[in-house]
Design a protein around this motif. Structure first.
Motif, PDB file in Angstrom:
ATOM      1  N   UNK A 221      15.307  41.501  42.626  1.00  0.00           N
ATOM      2  CA  UNK A 221      16.020  40.379  42.006  1.00  0.00           C
ATOM      3  C   UNK A 221      17.374  40.784  41.439  1.00  0.00           C
ATOM      4  N   UNK A 222      17.599  42.103  41.304  1.00  0.00           N
ATOM      5  CA  UNK A 222      18.840  42.593  40.710  1.00  0.00           C
ATOM      6  C   UNK A 222      19.812  43.092  41.779  1.00  0.00           C
ATOM      7  N   UNK A 223      21.088  43.056  41.429  1.00  0.00           N
ATOM      8  CA  UNK A 223      22.143  43.633  42.266  1.00  0.00           C
ATOM      9  C   UNK A 223      23.234  44.149  41.342  1.00  0.00           C
ATOM     10  N   UNK A 224      23.953  45.161  41.794  1.00  0.00           N
ATOM     11  CA  UNK A 224      25.055  45.738  41.016  1.00  0.00           C
ATOM     12  C   UNK A 224      26.291  45.785  41.897  1.00  0.00           C
ATOM     13  N   UNK A 225      27.399  45.275  41.354  1.00  0.00           N
ATOM     14  CA  UNK A 225      28.652  45.274  42.103  1.00  0.00           C
ATOM     15  C   UNK A 225      29.753  45.885  41.255  1.00  0.00           C
ATOM     16  N   UNK A 226      30.590  46.703  41.891  1.00  0.00           N
ATOM     17  CA  UNK A 226      31.693  47.337  41.182  1.00  0.00           C
ATOM     18  C   UNK A 226      32.914  46.432  41.179  1.00  0.00           C
ATOM     19  N   UNK A 227      33.893  46.828  40.391  1.00  0.00           N
ATOM     20  CA  UNK A 227      35.130  46.064  40.299  1.00  0.00           C
ATOM     21  C   UNK A 227      35.891  46.051  41.617  1.00  0.00           C
ATOM     22  N   UNK A 228      35.516  46.943  42.514  1.00  0.00           N
ATOM     23  CA  UNK A 228      36.123  46.931  43.848  1.00  0.00           C
ATOM     24  C   UNK A 228      35.592  45.771  44.688  1.00  0.00           C
ATOM     25  N   UNK A 229      34.446  45.229  44.275  1.00  0.00           N
ATOM     26  CA  UNK A 229      33.782  44.184  45.062  1.00  0.00           C
ATOM     27  C   UNK A 229      33.896  42.791  44.462  1.00  0.00           C
ATOM     28  N   UNK A 230      34.280  42.714  43.192  1.00  0.00           N
ATOM     29  CA  UNK A 230      34.329  41.423  42.516  1.00  0.00           C
ATOM     30  C   UNK A 230      35.670  41.252  41.815  1.00  0.00           C
ATOM     31  N   UNK A 231      35.961  40.029  41.441  1.00  0.00           N
ATOM     32  CA  UNK A 231      37.203  39.725  40.741  1.00  0.00           C
ATOM     33  C   UNK A 231      37.144  40.265  39.313  1.00  0.00           C
ATOM     34  N   UNK A 232      38.266  40.744  38.812  1.00  0.00           N
ATOM     35  CA  UNK A 232      38.297  41.315  37.464  1.00  0.00           C
ATOM     36  C   UNK A 232      37.946  40.279  36.399  1.00  0.00           C
ATOM     37  N   UNK A 233      38.206  38.986  36.671  1.00  0.00           N
ATOM     38  CA  UNK A 233      37.867  37.945  35.693  1.00  0.00           C
ATOM     39  C   UNK A 233      36.355  37.892  35.451  1.00  0.00           C
ATOM     40  N   UNK A 234      35.578  38.091  36.517  1.00  0.00           N
ATOM     41  CA  UNK A 234      34.116  38.085  36.378  1.00  0.00           C
ATOM     42  C   UNK A 234      33.668  39.275  35.528  1.00  0.00           C
ATOM     43  N   UNK A 235      34.259  40.430  35.815  1.00  0.00           N
ATOM     44  CA  UNK A 235      33.914  41.645  35.069  1.00  0.00           C
ATOM     45  C   UNK A 235      34.254  41.476  33.588  1.00  0.00           C
ATOM     46  N   UNK A 236      35.468  41.011  33.284  1.00  0.00           N
ATOM     47  CA  UNK A 236      35.899  40.877  31.893  1.00  0.00           C
ATOM     48  C   UNK A 236      35.093  39.812  31.153  1.00  0.00           C
ATOM     49  N   UNK A 237      34.795  38.706  31.821  1.00  0.00           N
ATOM     50  CA  UNK A 237      34.002  37.653  31.187  1.00  0.00           C
ATOM     51  C   UNK A 237      32.600  38.169  30.862  1.00  0.00           C
TER      52      UNK A 237
END
Length: 253
Positions: A100-116
């Motif tokens: 059920x879990x997944x991990x994505x790095x900042x290379x794979x997602x938008x920085x806005x998602x990471x910061x939020x």
């Protein structure tokens, strides 16, 4: 790493211009020497206009009264007691990601998602007086980039549960070492706490550290953060020592 000390073995977390943390003052041979170090430090932080500045002392250093007195003279106030934990990772057994879990790095997602996600995970933190608590997440993020260097994106991970962001973890090999694993930050969004996920996601973070080449892990949390202390203990991390944070009073509030 910035070189401002006339002392060996000093450990500096340099997120200029947002933060500077003297995590270990190194080999100080006298109160006069410590005074010279603090004078150098003050010159540097004023020159660079650093927002948040902290000096960390261990139990032995705190007991030596002249150190605390000198910090007071240079406008540092004692803010927090932190508990430092250690775990040997040489025999750590790798674990599988739960489906059920997944991990994505900042290379794979938008920085806005990471910061939020980071901002939400840090809300309601029991570590209210950490060296970074006066900074916004954006400022801390910019400091992280300075501290970790150009490859910082691979260290910035968002944890997802059924495609919904639930927390962040930031595994790294500590600067100046070849195998000391740290988590720059680890946290779960409040709405997803109290589900027993903290233990598993922290252990998963240790798994990532071992994959990065860490032979051991060092983690820290505030004296009031009982839930995180329990996670450390559950995941076989041993309490090493207590340390004491002194923050410069002129730091940005």
């Amino acid at each position: 790493m910035v070189k401002i000390f006339t002392t060996r073995e000093a450990k500096i977390l340099d997120g200029t211009p947002h933060y500077l943390v003297i995590e270990e003052i190194g080999e100080i041979d006298s109160a006069k020497h410590f005074e010279e170090v603090l004078s150098e430090l003050m010159k540097y932080i004023r020159e660079k206009e650093i927002q948040s500045v902290s000096v960390v002392l261990n139990e032995q250093e705190v007991e030596y009264t002249p150190y605390a007195e000198l910090l007071g003279q240079f406008s540092f106030e004692r803010q927090e007691t932190q508990f430092f934990y250690r775990r040997d990772l040489s025999k750590f057994k790798n674990i599988k990601m739960k489906s059920a879990f997944a991990v994505k790095s900042l290379k794979e997602i938008d920085s806005d998602i990471f910061l939020k996600t980071w901002a939400e995970a840090s809300s309601g933190s029991l570590n209210a007086s950490t060296p970074f608590s006066t900074l916004s997440v954006q400022e801390e993020f910019e400091g992280l980039q300075t501290e970790l260097g150009p490859d910082y994106e691979k260290n910035c991970l968002v944890i997802f549960y059924r495609n919904q962001a639930v927390g962040v973890t930031m595994p790294q090999i500590e600067e100046g070492t070849i195998d000391e694993g740290r988590l720059f930050y680890f946290g779960i969004i409040p709405a997803f706490r109290n589900r027993g996920w903290g233990k598993y996601l922290h252990k998963l973070s240790l798994h990532f550290l071992k994959q990065m080449g860490a032979a051991y892990y060092i983690g820290a949390t505030g004296q009031n953060n009982i839930p995180m202390q329990r996670i450390f203990e559950t995941n076989a991390c041993e309490l090493m020592e207590r340390k004491f944070i002194y923050r410069w009073k002129d730091s940005v509030k």
